[in-house]
Design a protein around this motif. Structure first.
Motif, PDB file in Angstrom:
ATOM      1  N   GLU A 131      -2.760  90.057  59.565  1.00 17.16           N
ATOM      2  CA  GLU A 131      -3.620  89.570  58.478  1.00 17.16           C
ATOM      3  C   GLU A 131      -4.738  90.557  58.173  1.00 17.16           C
ATOM      4  N   LEU A 132      -5.312  91.131  59.234  1.00 13.26           N
ATOM      5  CA  LEU A 132      -6.350  92.145  59.034  1.00 13.26           C
ATOM      6  C   LEU A 132      -5.777  93.341  58.284  1.00 13.26           C
ATOM      7  N   LEU A 133      -4.559  93.706  58.658  1.00 12.61           N
ATOM      8  CA  LEU A 133      -3.895  94.828  58.008  1.00 12.61           C
ATOM      9  C   LEU A 133      -3.702  94.560  56.520  1.00 12.61           C
ATOM     10  N   LEU A 134      -3.263  93.336  56.226  1.00 13.75           N
ATOM     11  CA  LEU A 134      -3.005  92.967  54.838  1.00 13.75           C
ATOM     12  C   LEU A 134      -4.303  92.983  54.035  1.00 13.75           C
ATOM     13  N   ASP A 135      -5.377  92.429  54.634  1.00 17.30           N
ATOM     14  CA  ASP A 135      -6.680  92.423  53.953  1.00 17.30           C
ATOM     15  C   ASP A 135      -7.161  93.840  53.690  1.00 17.30           C
ATOM     16  N   ALA A 136      -7.006  94.695  54.697  1.00 16.34           N
ATOM     17  CA  ALA A 136      -7.451  96.081  54.553  1.00 16.34           C
ATOM     18  C   ALA A 136      -6.668  96.789  53.457  1.00 16.34           C
ATOM     19  N   THR A 137      -5.352  96.529  53.416  1.00 13.70           N
ATOM     20  CA  THR A 137      -4.521  97.153  52.383  1.00 13.70           C
ATOM     21  C   THR A 137      -4.993  96.736  50.992  1.00 13.70           C
ATOM     22  N   LYS A 138      -5.234  95.440  50.846  1.00 15.07           N
ATOM     23  CA  LYS A 138      -5.675  94.926  49.538  1.00 15.07           C
ATOM     24  C   LYS A 138      -7.002  95.548  49.142  1.00 15.07           C
ATOM     25  N   LYS A 139      -7.911  95.646  50.122  1.00 14.96           N
ATOM     26  CA  LYS A 139      -9.239  96.205  49.854  1.00 14.96           C
ATOM     27  C   LYS A 139      -9.126  97.662  49.413  1.00 14.96           C
ATOM     28  N   LEU A 140      -8.319  98.412  50.145  1.00 13.57           N
ATOM     29  CA  LEU A 140      -8.168  99.839  49.835  1.00 13.57           C
ATOM     30  C   LEU A 140      -7.562 100.041  48.452  1.00 13.57           C
ATOM     31  N   VAL A 141      -6.532  99.255  48.166  1.00 13.82           N
ATOM     32  CA  VAL A 141      -5.857  99.404  46.876  1.00 13.82           C
ATOM     33  C   VAL A 141      -6.801  99.032  45.738  1.00 13.82           C
ATOM     34  N   SER A 142      -7.620  97.975  45.959  1.00 12.16           N
ATOM     35  CA  SER A 142      -8.546  97.562  44.891  1.00 12.16           C
ATOM     36  C   SER A 142      -9.637  98.604  44.664  1.00 12.16           C
ATOM     37  N   TYR A 162       3.324 101.245  59.420  1.00 11.29           N
ATOM     38  CA  TYR A 162       4.332 101.062  60.466  1.00 11.29           C
ATOM     39  C   TYR A 162       4.041  99.743  61.158  1.00 11.29           C
ATOM     40  N   SER A 163       5.020  98.863  61.196  1.00 11.22           N
ATOM     41  CA  SER A 163       4.747  97.555  61.804  1.00 11.22           C
ATOM     42  C   SER A 163       5.906  97.130  62.694  1.00 11.22           C
ATOM     43  N   PRO A 164       5.624  96.293  63.707  1.00 14.66           N
ATOM     44  CA  PRO A 164       6.709  95.849  64.605  1.00 14.66           C
ATOM     45  C   PRO A 164       7.627  94.842  63.943  1.00 14.66           C
ATOM     46  N   TYR A 165       7.184  94.195  62.895  1.00 13.60           N
ATOM     47  CA  TYR A 165       8.034  93.238  62.167  1.00 13.60           C
ATOM     48  C   TYR A 165       7.618  93.240  60.705  1.00 13.60           C
ATOM     49  N   PRO A 166       8.474  92.723  59.822  1.00 17.27           N
ATOM     50  CA  PRO A 166       8.106  92.731  58.400  1.00 17.27           C
ATOM     51  C   PRO A 166       6.880  91.870  58.142  1.00 17.27           C
ATOM     52  N   VAL A 167       5.863  92.434  57.499  1.00 11.80           N
ATOM     53  CA  VAL A 167       4.661  91.670  57.166  1.00 11.80           C
ATOM     54  C   VAL A 167       4.811  91.180  55.734  1.00 11.80           C
ATOM     55  N   HIS A 168       4.783  89.878  55.554  1.00 10.49           N
ATOM     56  CA  HIS A 168       5.061  89.338  54.231  1.00 10.49           C
ATOM     57  C   HIS A 168       3.900  89.570  53.284  1.00 10.49           C
ATOM     58  N   GLY A 169       4.228  90.039  52.105  1.00  8.23           N
ATOM     59  CA  GLY A 169       3.217  90.325  51.098  1.00  8.23           C
ATOM     60  C   GLY A 169       2.708  91.744  51.163  1.00  8.23           C
ATOM     61  N   LEU A 205       0.116 100.227  62.145  1.00  6.39           N
ATOM     62  CA  LEU A 205      -0.524 101.509  61.849  1.00  6.39           C
ATOM     63  C   LEU A 205      -0.469 101.780  60.348  1.00  6.39           C
ATOM     64  N   MET A 206      -1.653 102.079  59.792  1.00  8.02           N
ATOM     65  CA  MET A 206      -1.726 102.397  58.375  1.00  8.02           C
ATOM     66  C   MET A 206      -1.914 103.896  58.230  1.00  8.02           C
ATOM     67  N   GLU A 207      -1.228 104.454  57.259  1.00  6.77           N
ATOM     68  CA  GLU A 207      -1.287 105.897  57.080  1.00  6.77           C
ATOM     69  C   GLU A 207      -1.725 106.201  55.641  1.00  6.77           C
ATOM     70  N   ILE A 208      -2.799 106.992  55.518  1.00  7.14           N
ATOM     71  CA  ILE A 208      -3.296 107.330  54.182  1.00  7.14           C
ATOM     72  C   ILE A 208      -3.434 108.846  54.080  1.00  7.14           C
ATOM     73  N   HIS A 209      -2.839 109.426  53.069  1.00  6.97           N
ATOM     74  CA  HIS A 209      -2.947 110.867  52.847  1.00  6.97           C
ATOM     75  C   HIS A 209      -4.106 111.122  51.888  1.00  6.97           C
ATOM     76  N   GLU A 210      -5.001 111.980  52.283  1.00  9.95           N
ATOM     77  CA  GLU A 210      -6.162 112.254  51.421  1.00  9.95           C
ATOM     78  C   GLU A 210      -6.666 113.664  51.708  1.00  9.95           C
ATOM     79  N   SER A 211      -7.152 114.338  50.664  1.00  5.83           N
ATOM     80  CA  SER A 211      -7.689 115.681  50.894  1.00  5.83           C
ATOM     81  C   SER A 211      -9.197 115.743  50.633  1.00  5.83           C
ATOM     82  N   ASP A 212      -9.694 114.801  49.857  1.00  5.83           N
ATOM     83  CA  ASP A 212     -11.116 114.796  49.498  1.00  5.83           C
ATOM     84  C   ASP A 212     -11.942 114.239  50.667  1.00  5.83           C
ATOM     85  N   SER A 213     -12.874 115.069  51.183  1.00  6.09           N
ATOM     86  CA  SER A 213     -13.606 114.639  52.381  1.00  6.09           C
ATOM     87  C   SER A 213     -14.524 113.448  52.072  1.00  6.09           C
ATOM     88  N   LYS A 214     -14.992 113.363  50.833  1.00 12.34           N
ATOM     89  CA  LYS A 214     -15.848 112.234  50.455  1.00 12.34           C
ATOM     90  C   LYS A 214     -15.065 110.924  50.535  1.00 12.34           C
TER      91      LYS A 214
END
Lengths: 220, 454
Positions: A14-25, A34-41, A144-153
């Motif tokens: 649930e924390l992962l899902l919240d974090a994903t939503k926050k980041l995307v917004s 990467y998850s041990p089982y399918p996370v719905h949504g 585990l969440m993986e984000i590719h980014e080059s901008d240090s800010k």
């Protein structure tokens, strides 16, 4: 500026899902989870498209039905028609009831196997493949969440979002293998430590148990 | 407002995600106990005896069996149908219960699918050795050849069976294996020994648990379940058509397909019950295979047993109602002829014994469940024996009436397949993740497990 990979490790889906939503917004892109089982949504939160695997299965099934019909028509009607039990094979249509079971089986055969092959192919899975998850704990109980980014800010911003949304560990690396290596080294060190400890404390006792073939401690 | 009662947890012991990982990798990472070894040695000996009997059969010919001119099909086909039937419960649990979203299947689906695959392997042995000339086994496939070409006959239910069994076996195997990939990856990531690591990383196909892969995996599992559901029904229907499309009284009945499918599920659940009761003790999975699971399976045994009983009675009624005296005699002969004891063994084991499951006290008793499951195995074996042998042994010409008695080879091969099945199952129980842990973890909420721990 070099491309960096930010890793956020979560202990709860649930924390992962919240974090994903926050980041995307906030306009960031979550490249991989990467998850041990399918996370719905999670797929919709990450912006993944729906999978077309089911459609391929349908098409493969149609192909199977067509091919087996062709084969049975050729074998039973065209190439060598035989009169079996007083029932001649003049046309495919007249004998159709007898061909239904095999048509069904072939449809299922093609739909199932070709879909599975497509799945393996699209995911790049094959026996002996060396690809794997960068953190071995993600098949156990971590996410585990993986984000590719080059901008240090942006990197600092992402890090703060991850921290606020409950990530256990946040790391910035250059590549996947770097993270895996770090983990392997840690594991090796722990193993060595254990070895030294066991040698110091009960080396003799362990040897004795080994000789009589019993394990004093139950393995975890 | 009505509020439904809170259901019992599907797994007990207040597990969190890591506990599940540890519990499921334990049998793989530790060495076997003496129970496992003793069972393994006994089964391996039975298997070797069976292999010897098979070699003798192929070397000498199927004349070494008890078959004669009148009874041309006996134990071989009985065993074939028995084993195929046993396989059906596994697919039912993994596919049908997945479509119905029955979460209790999660701790038993892996093992029951394994049971399916191992049982179908035993079943497949019988038609092959019945050919006598095993090396010509490829003739069952529609291959171009030098005899004309002489093709297989697609009007024949025996050929439908070839397609049904091979599709069923291969699709079940793939369904099972696709579910295993994430679990192999879990063991790979825990493995410390280099050999284990290599083997499991080979088996896991490089699974990494990426979000997109999981999304595809879920779609694939759902579609495979959707394909397996009609497949499982078709397989035993087609097996029953081996009999039903003939003109032998006692075989030529339209009730056969549904009756065989119900019987297959009935017998299969009993085998599932037997194996799970052993497995939960041998590899200590009492927290995962709980009394709830045992009770649910017993209820399915009760329901399918009642369907089977209903089918027996319908069959009898229709034999009388049809007015065909040959059909009437076939059924009268089953119940009162020289094989009356097998008919009544079937009736007692399949119709009467599962009815005891109506009592909650009995169906939640492990020892009782185990014994009833054994009764069902016996009953279902006799069902096929009754259908096959008693319909054949008194045919249209009284001068050629005869009896069938098995030779030591018949018995040896049957015992051998039981041994082979158990050997495969025992090896599986120590090297494979016996519970679909990735799927099981979806029902464990990490947050709630923290609350549970307090």
């Amino acid at each position: 500026m070099s491309n960096k990979i930010i890793y956020g490790l979560f202990a709860d889906d649930e924390l992962l899902l919240d974090a994903t939503k926050k980041l995307v917004s906030k306009g960031h892109r979550v490249n991989e989870v990467y998850s041990p089982y399918p996370v719905h949504g999670l797929d919709t939160a990450m912006g993944l498209k729906y999978s077309r695997l089911a459609i391929t299965s349908f098409l493969y099934g149609m192909l199977g039905a067509f091919l087996i019909t062709l084969l049975m028509w050729y074998v039973m009607v065209s190439d060598w028609p035989m009169i079996i039990g007083g029932k001649p094979n003049f046309s495919y249509g007249q004998n159709l009831p007898a061909f239904i079971p095999v048509t069904f089986e072939a449809t299922v055969f093609f739909a199932a196997h070709l879909m599975v092959i497509t799945f393996l192919f699209r995911c790049g899975l094959f026996p002996g493949s060396s690809s794997r998850n960068p953190d071995p704990r993600t098949t156990d109980d971590k996410f585990l969440m993986e984000i590719h980014e080059s901008d240090s800010k942006k990197i600092t911003e992402i890090k703060s979002i991850l921290k606020n949304s409950g990530a256990q560990e946040i790391k910035v690396k250059n590549s996947n293998s770097e993270l895996l290596e770090e983990f392997e080294e840690k594991r090796k060190k722990e193993k060595n430590k254990k070895k030294i400890r066991s040698k110091k404390n009960n080396g003799l006792l362990e040897k004795f148990f080994k000789i009589i073939g019993k394990n004093p401690k139950k393995n975890e | 407002m009505y509020r439904s009662a809170v259901r019992k947890p599907l797994i007990t012991g207040k597990k969190d995600l890591h506990d599940i990982t540890v519990d499921i990798s334990r049998p793989i990472e530790t060495s076997a106990n003496k129970w496992w070894w003793s069972l393994f040695i006994v089964s391996a000996m039975a298997m070797l005896w069976g292999f010897g009997c098979i070699a003798y059969t192929i070397g000498t010919g199927i004349g070494v069996w008890g078959l004669n001119n009148t009874v041309g099909w006996a134990w071989d086909i009985t065993n074939f149908v028995w084993w195929v039937g046993i396989g059906h419960a596994g697919t039912l649990i993994s596919a049908v219960l997945l479509l119905f979203r029955q979460q209790w299947r999660l701790s038993i689906n892996r093992t029951s699918e394994a049971m399916t695959i191992f049982a179908v392997m035993q079943a497949g042995l019988f038609p092959l050795i019945h050919m006598g000339r095993l090396w010509m086994g490829y003739w069952i496939f529609p291959l171009p050849n030098q005899f004309g070409p002489l093709w297989v006959n697609f009007n024949s239910p025996l050929l439908w069976d070839v397609f049904a069994i091979s599709t069923y076996f291969s699709v079940s195997l793939v369904f099972w294996y696709m579910g295993l990939i994430p679990d192999f990856a879990m063991i790979r990531d825990r493995a410390v020994k280099p050999i284990a690591r290599k083997v499991y990383s080979f088996l896991s196909f490089g699974w990494s648990g990426k979000a997109k892969h999981w999304q595809r995996h879920e779609v694939m599992s759902l579609v495979l379940a959707g394909l397996c559901t009609p497949l499982v029904l078709s397989v035993h229907s087609i097996v029953s058509m081996d009999f039903a499309t003939s003109v032998i009284p006692g075989w030529h009945t339209t009730i056969f397909p549904p009756y065989f499918v119900a019987g297959a599920i009935f017998g299969g659940f009993a085998m599932c019950q037997t194996l799970l009761l052993i497995a939960r003790k041998v590899v200590s999975l009492e927290d995962y295979i709980t009394m709830t699971h045992i009770e649910y399976m017993n209820i399915i045994i009760l329901v399918t047993g009642s369907i089977v009983g209903c089918a027996y009675i319908t069959e009898l009624f229709i034999a009388w109602y049809s007015g065909v005296e040959y059909e009437q005699y076939a059924f009268l002969n089953r119940a009162t002829g020289p094989y009356w004891w097998s008919y009544w063994a079937m009736m007692t084991c399949n119709v009467i014994s599962p009815q005891l499951m109506w009592f909650k006290k009995l169906r939640t008793n492990i020892l009782f469940t185990f014994i009833i499951a054994l009764f069902v195995h016996i009953g279902m074996w006799f069902e096929r024996f009754v259908i096959i042998v008693t319909s054949l042994h008194r045919d249209f010409l009284p001068s050629s009436w005869s009896m069938f008695s098995p030779t030591f080879v018949d018995i040896g091969i049957f015992v051998g397949t039981i041994g082979f099945f158990l050997v495969l199952f025992l090896l599986y129980a120590r090297t494979f993740p016996v519970i679909a842990q990735a799927e099981l973890k979806t029902i464990v909420k990490t947050k709630s497990s923290k609350y549970n721990k307090n």
